[in-house]
Scaffold this active site. Structure first.
Site, PDB file in Angstrom:
ATOM      1  N   PRO A 106     -52.924  30.709   7.120  1.00  0.00           N
ATOM      2  CG  PRO A 106     -53.551  32.174   8.069  1.00  0.00           C
ATOM      3  CD  PRO A 106     -52.570  31.539   8.266  1.00  0.00           C
ATOM      4  CE1 TYR A 107     -48.318  32.396  -0.119  1.00  0.00           C
ATOM      5  CE2 TYR A 107     -47.517  30.095  -0.091  1.00  0.00           C
ATOM      6  CZ  TYR A 107     -47.525  31.627  -0.248  1.00  0.00           C
ATOM      7  OH  TYR A 107     -47.089  31.450  -2.015  1.00  0.00           O
ATOM      8  CB  VAL A 108     -51.905  26.620   3.513  1.00  0.00           C
ATOM      9  CG1 VAL A 108     -52.524  25.444   2.916  1.00  0.00           C
ATOM     10  CG2 VAL A 108     -50.118  26.857   4.484  1.00  0.00           C
ATOM     11  CE  LYS A 134     -50.150  30.074  -4.076  1.00  0.00           C
ATOM     12  NZ  LYS A 134     -49.913  31.350  -5.236  1.00  0.00           N
TER      13      LYS A 134
END
Lengths: 216, 216
Positions: free
Chosen positions: A130-132, A135
């Site tokens: 989810p972070y990737v 971004k």
């Protein structure tokens, strides 16, 4: 050149404001979430603006009316709640991009993640994906504007002292990099227009920061 | 016209496959996550494709190679983990859009949320805002393609029996709508090219579905 540092109170942000204040050509305006964070930056001679990244675009635009560039180095980090991942790392970033457009700030430096490609989203462990993804979409949004952007993709961040020596290229071998060196690369990018509309990865290396950035 | 229904096993999806199979001009291919979900759709005479929306674009593109349209009605829902919000509602949706482009499927119907505007993100309670943001960015991604899209923004979904009567317009008063009626509106949209490159809100109303969709 006055630079609004979004996420000034973060670990990269604090190094960055300090380096900007030490430079000849730049001065910093620290965007912070709480008034009590201001004194640290005032002691460095930097201006401050108290703005919540989860607020609206107009409020952010107001904070950048008198600046010439914006650096986004805020981040929920990969280990906060996933609601913050989308609201800060994606939506917060997009709002600063829209605010820059609204206020006529052309120069924008985004601190991204090491690899935000489609392939990296698919390959990431499910706790990190989810972070990737957040971004990825923030970078994509920025690339579709006509801002003078630079997207910096740092390797694994450490709190080690900076070495001042990095490797920088569109693709480099995965590795670590001290946050202090990331801040140096941001300053060198702001001072070097050849980084405009480019993105590159950085890890610790053997080339002095200024030379590495010049070669981009 | 063969229609790939992404999220066929969801509550709207099941109504939708059934309505498509009942129509003269359309037939359904149900995209499902697990093989054991297939029999329900096979009993309706529909094809199935077992594809995980968290997989890669190529796999999704393969499932839509033989279809003429795609409907995205998958959803983590507003109450699942926020990691699923970004990985399904945003990234899953974007991957189906990219898969449609890759496979040459021009027609794409997106089931969105009632209001996915910037203002709606800012106004949403913090527990709901990540979902609205995810749907906002998915809609934005779709609108920036050259697909023949339709974006449907339903009001508060209920499991009530459909009335067959709706109100549809770019802006309508907030209200409820049975999932069964949303499925009817999707079918009417697929059958009506005047909905191409448009988006509209729907709630329960007083106009028969076909007439309401025709007036868009």
């Amino acid at each position: 050149m006055k630079v609004l540092v979004v996420g000034a109170n973060g670990q990269i942000g604090k190094h960055l404001v300090s380096f900007i204040q030490d430079s000849d050509k730049l001065k910093a305006k620290a965007m912070i979430r709480k008034q009590e964070q201001a004194s640290y930056f005032e002691n460095l001679g930097a201006e401050t603006a108290v703005v919540d990244l989860e607020g609206d675009i107009d409020t952010i635009a107001k904070a950048c009316e008198d600046v010439d560039a914006m650096v986004f180095t805020a981040g929920s980090g990969p280990h906060t709640g996933k609601d913050k991942t989308i609201m800060v790392d994606l939506d917060g970033a997009v709002k600063t991009v829209e605010a820059a457009k609204k206020a006529g700030v052309k120069r924008y430096v985004m601190i991204s993640s090491f690899d935000t490609s489609r392939e990296a989203i698919q390959a990431a462990p499910s706790s990190f994906a989810p972070y990737v993804a957040a971004k990825h979409y923030a970078d994509e949004w920025l690339k579709r504007t006509d801002l003078d952007y630079t997207i910096i993709h740092p390797g694994l961040l450490t709190n080690d002292e900076g070495t001042g020596q990095v490797e920088a290229a569109s693709k480099v071998e995965r590795g670590e990099i001290p946050r202090e060196d990331v801040a140096s690369v941001i300053v060198a990018s702001l001072e070097n227009d050849s980084t405009i509309r480019k993105e590159f990865q950085i890890v610790t290396g053997t080339t002095p920061v200024k030379d590495a950035v010049k070669s981009i």
